[in-house]
Design an enzyme around this catalytic site. Structure first.
Site, short mmCIF file in Angstrom:
data_model
loop_
_atom_site.label_atom_id
_atom_site.label_comp_id
_atom_site.label_asym_id
_atom_site.label_seq_id
_atom_site.Cartn_x
_atom_site.Cartn_y
_atom_site.Cartn_z
N LYS A 1 37.06 52.98 28.64
CA LYS A 1 35.37 51.85 28.02
C LYS A 1 35.34 50.49 28.55
O LYS A 1 34.86 50.26 29.58
CB LYS A 1 35.96 51.98 26.63
CG LYS A 1 34.72 51.17 26.05
CD LYS A 1 33.67 52.43 25.20
CE LYS A 1 32.37 51.82 24.55
NZ LYS A 1 31.52 53.26 24.27
N TYR B 1 46.86 24.84 36.84
CA TYR B 1 47.61 25.01 35.78
C TYR B 1 47.87 23.76 36.00
O TYR B 1 47.33 22.38 35.86
CB TYR B 1 48.96 25.57 36.34
CG TYR B 1 49.67 26.27 35.41
CD1 TYR B 1 49.31 26.88 33.95
CD2 TYR B 1 51.52 26.02 35.38
CE1 TYR B 1 50.27 26.87 32.87
CE2 TYR B 1 51.87 26.44 34.03
CZ TYR B 1 51.38 27.25 32.77
OH TYR B 1 52.35 27.30 31.44
#
Length: 389
Positions: free
Chosen positions: A91, A36
């Site tokens: 899915k 970060y």
């Protein structure tokens, strides 16, 4: 097992079938500074200079959005985007398990084509591909067409093209088993929605023979009133003899029946009127004709969409490998060449000397199939000029 009861119980326990994982260590101050701020600014600046770097410096190269409006969910119909979420999560789980593709569900609270297209267009830069799922016809055709025009990543409607690819793969091998040659077969498809039209178009592209689509009113011919845009388009290249009549009428003398419609529409008499029939009765959970009835009526090869009968014709053989290959090639599209390559790879997975009437398609659980499909699709992407690597 009572699958409905047990599945509901497990869904309460699971509280979702997918989750986000972290790929980097975050234990020290240096870890934070590298993953970060302040270190993360540098990859941001690299992508600002060349947006293609987003495929190398972020997870975009392995990330797919599974997009629905909840209007045509499985056999449940228009149940809404939130109600469609369990299917979309499923899915995504299949994408990961079979193709090692990271996928996230995006369930859009609108059935307006402009809304859907604009939503996907605006977020496309975060993904390497878009899988459209369970969007009702004819809206699904327009959504896919417009997204292909405005996005630079693959747009793939699995209900259409995944179904078409796995049917084509099964038909390649069914032709081998029955000694047929591609080119002059008479193929009847019952169900002229998204799946039926896509199957018809791919079989025509692969030159299997003459395709006749049927809907509730019987055979579709060019010039018929009240055709959808997709039906009108395929009517210009199908039903070459302009046969008219009911499903029973056009099945006489046909070589192949493909059902993507409703239960119990095909009788034994209809099958016996065909020519050494290949019957793919794929309505779920109850097919257009049960396999034992089709076989007793003289069918040479029978396939369904169910896992409890031989020859399960299942999209899970397709989409993980297709997207894996498209992502590996950093493709801008999933084109006809890639679809044909996928169908051929699935069919070729079974050696000719192993083919038999009850074994024309690999198991949906065979984890090696997606890798074979991915390799073929990536190669086709390069040959057809849509690879960006």
């Amino acid at each position: 097992m009572d699958y409905a009861k047990e599945s509901l119980k497990l869904h309460y326990q699971w509280n979702g079938k997918i989750e986000i994982g972290c790929r980097v260590p975050l234990e020290t101050r240096d870890d934070l500074s590298l993953a970060y701020t302040p270190g993360v600014a540098q990859p941001c600046l690299e992508i600002q200079k060349d947006v293609r770097k987003s495929y190398e410096l972020t997870r975009r190269s392995n990330l797919v959005a599974v997009v629905t409006d909840g209007s045509a969910v499985l056999g449940l119909g228009d149940i809404g985007p939130e109600a469609g979420m369990p299917v979309m999560e499923g899915k995504c789980a299949l994408f990961k398990a079979f193709g090692n593709v990271d996928a996230v569900p995006l369930c859009i609270r609108s059935k307006d084509t402009d809304d859907i297209v604009n939503t996907v267009r605006l977020i496309a830069g975060s993904f390497g591909g878009i899988n459209l799922e369970d969007i009702a016809a004819p809206r699904c055709f327009e959504v896919e067409k417009r997204l292909k025009e405005c996005c630079d990543i693959p747009i793939f409607h699995d209900d259409q093209h995944g179904t078409a690819i796995v049917v084509a793969a099964a038909l390649i091998n069914a032709f081998k088993v029955t000694g047929r040659k591609q080119g002059n077969a008479k193929i009847v498809i019952n169900g002229a929605g998204a799946a039926g039209i896509a199957i018809g178009n791919l079989l025509l592209d692969m030159k299997f023979g003459n395709v006749i689509l049927c809907d509730l009113n019987g055979a579709i011919c060019r010039g018929d009133d009240n055709l959808t845009s997709g039906q009108a388009a395929i009517s210009l290249r199908s039903n070459l003899e302009q046969e008219r009549g009911s499903l029973a009428d056009v099945l006489r003398g046909a070589d192949v029946f493909i059902g993507v419609s409703r239960p119990n529409l095909v009788t034994e008499d209809m099958v016996s009127s065909m020519n050494q029939p290949i019957v793919f009765a794929m309505a779920n959970p109850t097919p257009e004709i049960m396999p034992d009835a089709a076989l007793s009526a003289g069918a040479a090869v029978v396939g369904t969409g169910r896992s409890d009968f031989p020859n399960q014709i299942n999209n899970v053989l397709v989409f993980p490998g297709v997207f894996r290959g498209a992502l590996d090639a950093r493709a801008s599209d999933i084109n006809e060449e890639m679809k044909i390559a996928a169908a051929t790879a699935i069919a070729s997975y079974i050696p000719d000397d192993k083919l038999k009437p009850d074994y024309i398609i690999p198991s949906a659980l065979d984890r090696k199939v997606p890798a074979a499909v991915a390799k073929a699709v990536a190669e086709a992407a390069v040959k057809s000029g849509v690879s960006r690597i």
